[in-house]
Design a protein around this motif. Structure first.
Motif, PDB file in Angstrom:
ATOM      1  N   ALA A 189      -1.671  30.344 -33.981  1.00  0.00           N
ATOM      2  CA  ALA A 189      -2.207  31.706 -33.928  1.00  0.00           C
ATOM      3  C   ALA A 189      -1.133  32.699 -33.488  1.00  0.00           C
ATOM      4  CB  ALA A 189      -3.412  31.762 -32.988  1.00  0.00           C
ATOM      5  N   LEU A 190      -0.367  32.334 -32.485  1.00  0.00           N
ATOM      6  CA  LEU A 190       0.682  33.222 -31.995  1.00  0.00           C
ATOM      7  C   LEU A 190       1.728  33.491 -33.073  1.00  0.00           C
ATOM      8  CD1 LEU A 190       2.130  34.771 -29.718  1.00  0.00           C
ATOM      9  CD2 LEU A 190       3.204  32.600 -29.076  1.00  0.00           C
ATOM     10  N   CYS A 191       2.197  32.439 -33.701  1.00  0.00           N
ATOM     11  CA  CYS A 191       3.285  32.601 -34.669  1.00  0.00           C
ATOM     12  C   CYS A 191       2.822  33.221 -35.978  1.00  0.00           C
ATOM     13  CB  CYS A 191       3.953  31.257 -34.927  1.00  0.00           C
ATOM     14  SG  CYS A 191       4.817  30.642 -33.461  1.00  0.00           S
ATOM     15  N   THR A 192       1.615  32.913 -36.418  1.00  0.00           N
ATOM     16  CA  THR A 192       1.166  33.459 -37.700  1.00  0.00           C
ATOM     17  C   THR A 192       0.507  34.818 -37.549  1.00  0.00           C
ATOM     18  OG1 THR A 192      -0.912  32.231 -37.549  1.00  0.00           O
ATOM     19  CG2 THR A 192       0.868  31.216 -38.802  1.00  0.00           C
ATOM     20  N   PHE A 193      -0.427  34.912 -36.629  1.00  0.00           N
ATOM     21  CA  PHE A 193      -1.181  36.152 -36.489  1.00  0.00           C
ATOM     22  C   PHE A 193      -0.590  37.080 -35.420  1.00  0.00           C
ATOM     23  CE2 PHE A 193      -4.308  32.923 -37.859  1.00  0.00           C
ATOM     24  CZ  PHE A 193      -4.530  33.417 -39.124  1.00  0.00           C
ATOM     25  N   GLY A 194      -0.191  36.530 -34.299  1.00  0.00           N
ATOM     26  CA  GLY A 194       0.291  37.348 -33.188  1.00  0.00           C
ATOM     27  C   GLY A 194       1.514  38.169 -33.539  1.00  0.00           C
ATOM     28  N   TYR A 195       2.558  37.511 -34.030  1.00  0.00           N
ATOM     29  CA  TYR A 195       3.773  38.235 -34.379  1.00  0.00           C
ATOM     30  C   TYR A 195       3.533  39.160 -35.567  1.00  0.00           C
ATOM     31  CZ  TYR A 195       6.235  35.197 -31.140  1.00  0.00           C
ATOM     32  OH  TYR A 195       6.644  34.548 -30.005  1.00  0.00           O
ATOM     33  N   GLY A 196       2.718  38.728 -36.507  1.00  0.00           N
ATOM     34  CA  GLY A 196       2.385  39.584 -37.649  1.00  0.00           C
ATOM     35  C   GLY A 196       1.642  40.837 -37.227  1.00  0.00           C
ATOM     36  N   MET A 197       0.647  40.662 -36.347  1.00  0.00           N
ATOM     37  CA  MET A 197      -0.108  41.829 -35.871  1.00  0.00           C
ATOM     38  C   MET A 197       0.773  42.776 -35.066  1.00  0.00           C
ATOM     39  SD  MET A 197      -3.994  40.705 -34.912  1.00  0.00           S
ATOM     40  CE  MET A 197      -3.538  39.451 -33.747  1.00  0.00           C
ATOM     41  N   LEU A 198       1.633  42.223 -34.235  1.00  0.00           N
ATOM     42  CA  LEU A 198       2.542  43.088 -33.483  1.00  0.00           C
ATOM     43  C   LEU A 198       3.408  43.911 -34.424  1.00  0.00           C
ATOM     44  CD1 LEU A 198       3.637  40.784 -30.531  1.00  0.00           C
ATOM     45  CD2 LEU A 198       2.368  42.927 -30.365  1.00  0.00           C
ATOM     46  N   SER A 199       3.907  43.285 -35.473  1.00  0.00           N
ATOM     47  CA  SER A 199       4.720  44.008 -36.449  1.00  0.00           C
ATOM     48  C   SER A 199       3.911  45.096 -37.144  1.00  0.00           C
ATOM     49  CB  SER A 199       5.273  43.046 -37.510  1.00  0.00           C
ATOM     50  OG  SER A 199       6.142  42.124 -36.934  1.00  0.00           O
ATOM     51  N   VAL A 200       2.713  44.741 -37.569  1.00  0.00           N
ATOM     52  CA  VAL A 200       1.871  45.689 -38.303  1.00  0.00           C
ATOM     53  C   VAL A 200       1.430  46.848 -37.418  1.00  0.00           C
ATOM     54  CG1 VAL A 200      -0.390  45.911 -39.439  1.00  0.00           C
ATOM     55  CG2 VAL A 200       1.129  44.019 -40.030  1.00  0.00           C
ATOM     56  N   TRP A 201       1.151  46.599 -36.161  1.00  0.00           N
ATOM     57  CA  TRP A 201       0.677  47.653 -35.250  1.00  0.00           C
ATOM     58  C   TRP A 201       1.808  48.501 -34.687  1.00  0.00           C
ATOM     59  CZ3 TRP A 201      -3.132  44.170 -32.085  1.00  0.00           C
ATOM     60  CH2 TRP A 201      -4.289  43.982 -32.821  1.00  0.00           C
ATOM     61  N   LEU A 202       2.914  47.865 -34.314  1.00  0.00           N
ATOM     62  CA  LEU A 202       3.983  48.594 -33.639  1.00  0.00           C
ATOM     63  C   LEU A 202       4.879  49.385 -34.591  1.00  0.00           C
ATOM     64  CD1 LEU A 202       5.035  45.977 -30.935  1.00  0.00           C
ATOM     65  CD2 LEU A 202       3.638  48.032 -30.641  1.00  0.00           C
ATOM     66  N   THR A 203       5.083  48.873 -35.801  1.00  0.00           N
ATOM     67  CA  THR A 203       5.968  49.567 -36.743  1.00  0.00           C
ATOM     68  C   THR A 203       5.490  50.979 -37.051  1.00  0.00           C
ATOM     69  OG1 THR A 203       6.767  47.489 -37.673  1.00  0.00           O
ATOM     70  CG2 THR A 203       7.022  49.459 -39.036  1.00  0.00           C
ATOM     71  N   PRO A 204       4.211  51.197 -37.399  1.00  0.00           N
ATOM     72  CA  PRO A 204       3.786  52.586 -37.665  1.00  0.00           C
ATOM     73  C   PRO A 204       3.864  53.479 -36.427  1.00  0.00           C
ATOM     74  CG  PRO A 204       2.165  51.031 -38.507  1.00  0.00           C
ATOM     75  CD  PRO A 204       3.163  50.246 -37.720  1.00  0.00           C
ATOM     76  N   LEU A 205       3.652  52.920 -35.244  1.00  0.00           N
ATOM     77  CA  LEU A 205       3.783  53.725 -34.022  1.00  0.00           C
ATOM     78  C   LEU A 205       5.211  54.215 -33.838  1.00  0.00           C
ATOM     79  CD1 LEU A 205       1.619  51.670 -31.493  1.00  0.00           C
ATOM     80  CD2 LEU A 205       1.056  53.865 -32.535  1.00  0.00           C
ATOM     81  N   LEU A 206       6.151  53.303 -33.999  1.00  0.00           N
ATOM     82  CA  LEU A 206       7.557  53.682 -33.869  1.00  0.00           C
ATOM     83  C   LEU A 206       7.956  54.648 -34.977  1.00  0.00           C
ATOM     84  CD1 LEU A 206      10.273  53.471 -32.483  1.00  0.00           C
ATOM     85  CD2 LEU A 206      10.711  51.375 -33.806  1.00  0.00           C
ATOM     86  N   GLU A 207       7.504  54.382 -36.184  1.00  0.00           N
ATOM     87  CA  GLU A 207       7.826  55.261 -37.307  1.00  0.00           C
ATOM     88  C   GLU A 207       7.299  56.677 -37.075  1.00  0.00           C
ATOM     89  OE1 GLU A 207       6.967  55.713 -42.088  1.00  0.00           O
ATOM     90  OE2 GLU A 207       6.185  53.969 -41.027  1.00  0.00           O
ATOM     91  N   SER A 208       6.063  56.793 -36.630  1.00  0.00           N
ATOM     92  CA  SER A 208       5.504  58.131 -36.398  1.00  0.00           C
ATOM     93  C   SER A 208       6.247  58.850 -35.272  1.00  0.00           C
ATOM     94  CB  SER A 208       4.008  58.052 -36.114  1.00  0.00           C
ATOM     95  OG  SER A 208       3.764  57.375 -34.911  1.00  0.00           O
TER      96      SER A 208
END
Length: 106
Positions: A56-75
């Protein structure tokens, strides 16, 4: 246009890629630390649960962090003026390089 403004105009269309590169690199740098923390938290659990947690951590956790944090940093990066944008992006890549060197030379 000043050189800074021109260069910023050239780099800004790639803000989404810059944000993703920074987030992904930070996850790679701190992945071992995150995994060690998860390992510590589930060390007394049955093996099947430990395996599920790491899947769960490697498949979903890191993926979710990427998906959630990237738009925040981009904005955030898109709100910066030309000079500050270049300074923050350049500084962020230098900082990530320093962190990578320190964490992976241990």
């Amino acid at each position: 246009m000043s050189l800074i403004t021109e260069f910023s105009a050239y780099v800004r269309p790639h803000t989404d890629d810059i944000a993703l590169a920074l987030i992904a690199t930070l996850l790679v740098i701190f992945g071992d630390t995150i995994n060690d923390l998860a390992r510590h938290l589930v060390r007394r659990q049955p093996v099947w649960l430990r395996v599920l947690v790491f899947i769960a951590l490697c498949t979903f956790g890191y993926g979710m962090l990427s998906v959630w944090l990237t738009p925040l940093l981009e904005s955030y990066l898109r709100t910066l003026s030309a000079g500050v944008f270049l300074l923050v992006v350049g500084g962020a890549f230098v900082l990530v390089g320093i962190l990578a060197e320190r964490y992976h030379s241990r």
